[in-house]
Scaffold this motif. Structure first.
Motif, PDB file in Angstrom:
ATOM      1  N   ILE A  97       1.106  -1.260  -0.345  1.00  0.00           N
ATOM      2  CA  ILE A  97      -0.462   0.047   0.400  1.00  0.00           C
ATOM      3  C   ILE A  97       0.887   0.953  -0.142  1.00  0.00           C
ATOM      4  CG2 ILE A  97      -1.506   1.480   1.525  1.00  0.00           C
ATOM      5  CD1 ILE A  97      -2.531  -1.602   0.145  1.00  0.00           C
ATOM      6  N   ASP A  98       0.955   2.158  -1.273  1.00  0.00           N
ATOM      7  CA  ASP A  98       1.704   3.495  -0.934  1.00  0.00           C
ATOM      8  C   ASP A  98       0.704   4.334   0.193  1.00  0.00           C
ATOM      9  OD1 ASP A  98       3.527   5.037  -1.413  1.00  0.00           O
ATOM     10  OD2 ASP A  98       2.416   6.174  -3.060  1.00  0.00           O
ATOM     11  N   GLU A  99      -1.133   4.858  -1.057  1.00  0.00           N
ATOM     12  CA  GLU A  99      -1.629   5.296  -0.524  1.00  0.00           C
ATOM     13  C   GLU A  99      -2.959   4.928  -0.474  1.00  0.00           C
ATOM     14  OE1 GLU A  99      -2.774   9.122  -2.922  1.00  0.00           O
ATOM     15  OE2 GLU A  99      -0.655   9.627  -2.629  1.00  0.00           O
ATOM     16  N   GLY A 100      -3.834   4.505   0.686  1.00  0.00           N
ATOM     17  CA  GLY A 100      -5.244   4.138   0.675  1.00  0.00           C
ATOM     18  C   GLY A 100      -5.535   3.766   2.752  1.00  0.00           C
ATOM     19  N   ALA A 148      -7.182  13.196  -5.010  1.00  0.00           N
ATOM     20  CA  ALA A 148      -8.888  12.750  -5.042  1.00  0.00           C
ATOM     21  C   ALA A 148      -9.648  13.241  -6.310  1.00  0.00           C
ATOM     22  CB  ALA A 148      -9.207  12.957  -3.611  1.00  0.00           C
ATOM     23  N   PRO A 149     -10.125  13.462  -6.496  1.00  0.00           N
ATOM     24  CA  PRO A 149     -10.785  13.772  -8.420  1.00  0.00           C
ATOM     25  C   PRO A 149     -12.417  15.415  -7.235  1.00  0.00           C
ATOM     26  CG  PRO A 149     -10.671  12.431  -9.025  1.00  0.00           C
ATOM     27  CD  PRO A 149     -10.134  12.505  -7.607  1.00  0.00           C
ATOM     28  N   ALA A 150     -12.111  14.836  -5.999  1.00  0.00           N
ATOM     29  CA  ALA A 150     -13.292  16.014  -5.716  1.00  0.00           C
ATOM     30  C   ALA A 150     -12.782  17.574  -4.865  1.00  0.00           C
ATOM     31  CB  ALA A 150     -14.318  15.594  -4.760  1.00  0.00           C
ATOM     32  N   ALA A 151     -11.366  16.884  -4.727  1.00  0.00           N
ATOM     33  CA  ALA A 151     -10.850  18.700  -3.954  1.00  0.00           C
ATOM     34  C   ALA A 151     -10.363  19.709  -5.276  1.00  0.00           C
ATOM     35  CB  ALA A 151      -9.369  17.755  -4.248  1.00  0.00           C
ATOM     36  N   GLU A 165     -22.655  17.213  12.080  1.00  0.00           N
ATOM     37  CA  GLU A 165     -21.680  16.719  11.617  1.00  0.00           C
ATOM     38  C   GLU A 165     -22.011  15.687   9.556  1.00  0.00           C
ATOM     39  OE1 GLU A 165     -19.426  13.796  13.269  1.00  0.00           O
ATOM     40  OE2 GLU A 165     -21.321  13.046  14.635  1.00  0.00           O
ATOM     41  N   GLY A 166     -21.432  15.790   9.094  1.00  0.00           N
ATOM     42  CA  GLY A 166     -21.695  14.571   8.173  1.00  0.00           C
ATOM     43  C   GLY A 166     -21.748  13.477   8.336  1.00  0.00           C
ATOM     44  N   THR A 167     -21.762  12.678   7.313  1.00  0.00           N
ATOM     45  CA  THR A 167     -22.581  11.617   8.035  1.00  0.00           C
ATOM     46  C   THR A 167     -20.692  10.376   7.392  1.00  0.00           C
ATOM     47  OG1 THR A 167     -21.980  10.845   5.333  1.00  0.00           O
ATOM     48  CG2 THR A 167     -24.074  11.178   5.912  1.00  0.00           C
ATOM     49  N   SER A 168     -19.792  11.362   7.292  1.00  0.00           N
ATOM     50  CA  SER A 168     -18.507  10.126   8.345  1.00  0.00           C
ATOM     51  C   SER A 168     -17.281  11.329   7.872  1.00  0.00           C
ATOM     52  CB  SER A 168     -18.166   9.684   7.035  1.00  0.00           C
ATOM     53  OG  SER A 168     -18.130   9.901   5.551  1.00  0.00           O
ATOM     54  N   ASN A 169     -17.978  12.245   8.628  1.00  0.00           N
ATOM     55  CA  ASN A 169     -16.936  13.431   8.545  1.00  0.00           C
ATOM     56  C   ASN A 169     -17.065  14.769   9.421  1.00  0.00           C
ATOM     57  OD1 ASN A 169     -18.511  14.981   6.908  1.00  0.00           O
ATOM     58  ND2 ASN A 169     -18.420  13.687   5.147  1.00  0.00           N
ATOM     59  N   ASN A 170     -16.431  15.846   9.827  1.00  0.00           N
ATOM     60  CA  ASN A 170     -16.703  15.954  10.092  1.00  0.00           C
ATOM     61  C   ASN A 170     -16.730  18.276   9.496  1.00  0.00           C
ATOM     62  OD1 ASN A 170     -14.381  15.539  13.043  1.00  0.00           O
ATOM     63  ND2 ASN A 170     -16.723  16.148  13.254  1.00  0.00           N
ATOM     64  N   ALA A 171     -18.102  19.119   9.985  1.00  0.00           N
ATOM     65  CA  ALA A 171     -18.126  19.558   8.979  1.00  0.00           C
ATOM     66  C   ALA A 171     -17.219  21.453   9.104  1.00  0.00           C
ATOM     67  CB  ALA A 171     -19.456  20.097   9.477  1.00  0.00           C
ATOM     68  N   SER A 215     -10.249   9.456   5.446  1.00  0.00           N
ATOM     69  CA  SER A 215      -9.492   9.412   4.265  1.00  0.00           C
ATOM     70  C   SER A 215     -10.071  10.530   3.411  1.00  0.00           C
ATOM     71  CB  SER A 215     -10.800   8.536   3.629  1.00  0.00           C
ATOM     72  OG  SER A 215     -12.161   8.992   4.097  1.00  0.00           O
ATOM     73  N   ALA A 216     -10.910  11.920   3.439  1.00  0.00           N
ATOM     74  CA  ALA A 216     -10.771  12.793   2.609  1.00  0.00           C
ATOM     75  C   ALA A 216      -9.696  13.806   2.709  1.00  0.00           C
ATOM     76  CB  ALA A 216     -12.259  13.434   2.847  1.00  0.00           C
ATOM     77  N   PHE A 217      -9.425  13.902   4.510  1.00  0.00           N
ATOM     78  CA  PHE A 217      -8.461  14.746   4.507  1.00  0.00           C
ATOM     79  C   PHE A 217      -8.869  16.209   4.610  1.00  0.00           C
ATOM     80  CE2 PHE A 217      -4.579  12.890   2.301  1.00  0.00           C
ATOM     81  CZ  PHE A 217      -4.287  12.049   2.804  1.00  0.00           C
TER      82      PHE A 217
END
Length: 286
Positions: free
Chosen positions: A84-87, A127-130, A182-188, A247-249
């Protein structure tokens, strides 16, 4: 090559990995978890995740089946064996498997906790969403009251992500008593007039490890941080918004309930914090 996973002291090909049908994580969601990110083959903030794991176990009176330094070595071994390099590395500890289903906790002296770890290889820094930002919707927060414990009770957050997908969005922010938790799997977070605003710590939200690091970096960069609750209406009037998670940073948010923020592009504060977080994480990963 088959992915190698870790189950109760053994490294196994994923096809051979098994847990009991009586495992309480499966029957009662009686389990806690952590997700540690990997950059350049190294672990990001393992100590923070280990400390939160210990807290979650303590809050549920659940025994930890492995010493923390041994757990660190298991993480590193899985990174090596799976190249694993990134993950990410997913860790789950349940109260174990008794010989039948019973609401009463089993005796920890005779029924040891179960532990499972596996890796997920995926790009994190690119990540493309960034570059495009996320669209979020708001949903009612109807979860149980101890969200500060990182349990595997994730059905409603999963439903929230599906609600967002059905609405043509990327994620959902949960709202309780008129205020974003918060978000479903993150802080807002929102940004207004240069101030970063995010909900204060309490039982209502998960005490994010990435959240703590990002707020520390923000303060070190002389950014203003305000820890308090905010409403969806306030968020829609913000200059920009973002989320944080292992996972999203740091991931920009460009639309909330159909309202575009700013010019609809990722904002400068979120972009700068993402750059800082990735740089600092690379420097301190171990």
């Amino acid at each position: 090559m088959s992915r190698i996973v870790y189950v109760n002291g053994e490294y196994l090909p994923e096809e051979e990995a098994k847990v009991s049908i009586f495992d309480r994580g499966f029957l009662f969601a009686d389990a806690v978890y952590e997700v540690t990110s990997v950059l350049g083959g190294k672990l990001i903030d393992f100590d923070g995740h280990a400390a939160r794991l210990q807290r979650s176990l303590g809050e549920l009176d659940m025994a930890n089946p492995i010493e923390i330094e041994d757990l660190r070595q298991v993480h590193r071994e899985l990174v090596t064996r799976n190249d694993i390099d990134e993950g990410m590395i997913y860790l789950q500890i349940s109260r174990g498997a008794d010989n039948d289903r019973d609401f009463v906790f089993p005796d920890a002296e005779t029924v040891p906790s179960s532990i499972v770890l596996f890796t997920q290889s995926k790009p994190l820094t690119q990540a493309p969403a960034a570059k495009t930002g996320l669209k979020v919707i708001s949903i009612e927060d109807i979860r149980w009251g101890r969200r500060d414990i990182k349990t595997v009770q994730l059905l409603y957050p999963s439903m929230g992500k599906m609600m967002a997908k059905k609405a043509g969005a990327d994620d959902a922010w949960m709202v309780e008593d008129g205020e974003v938790t918060e978000g479903t799997s993150n802080n807002a977070y929102i940004v207004k007039d240069g101030r970063i605003i995010t909900r204060h710590l309490g039982r209502e939200i998960l005490h994010g490890i990435t959240r703590a690091a990002v707020l520390r970096f923000a303060r070190e960069a002389q950014m203003q941080v305000e820890e308090r609750a905010f409403t969806i209406e306030e968020a829609q009037q913000a200059d920009e918004a973002f989320i944080t998670s292992a996972s999203a940073f740091v991931m920009p948010v460009v639309e909330i309930d159909g309202k575009t923020l700013g010019d609809g592009a990722p904002g400068p504060v979120a972009q700068r914090l993402r750059e800082i977080y990735i740089e600092e994480s690379r420097n301190t990963a171990s």
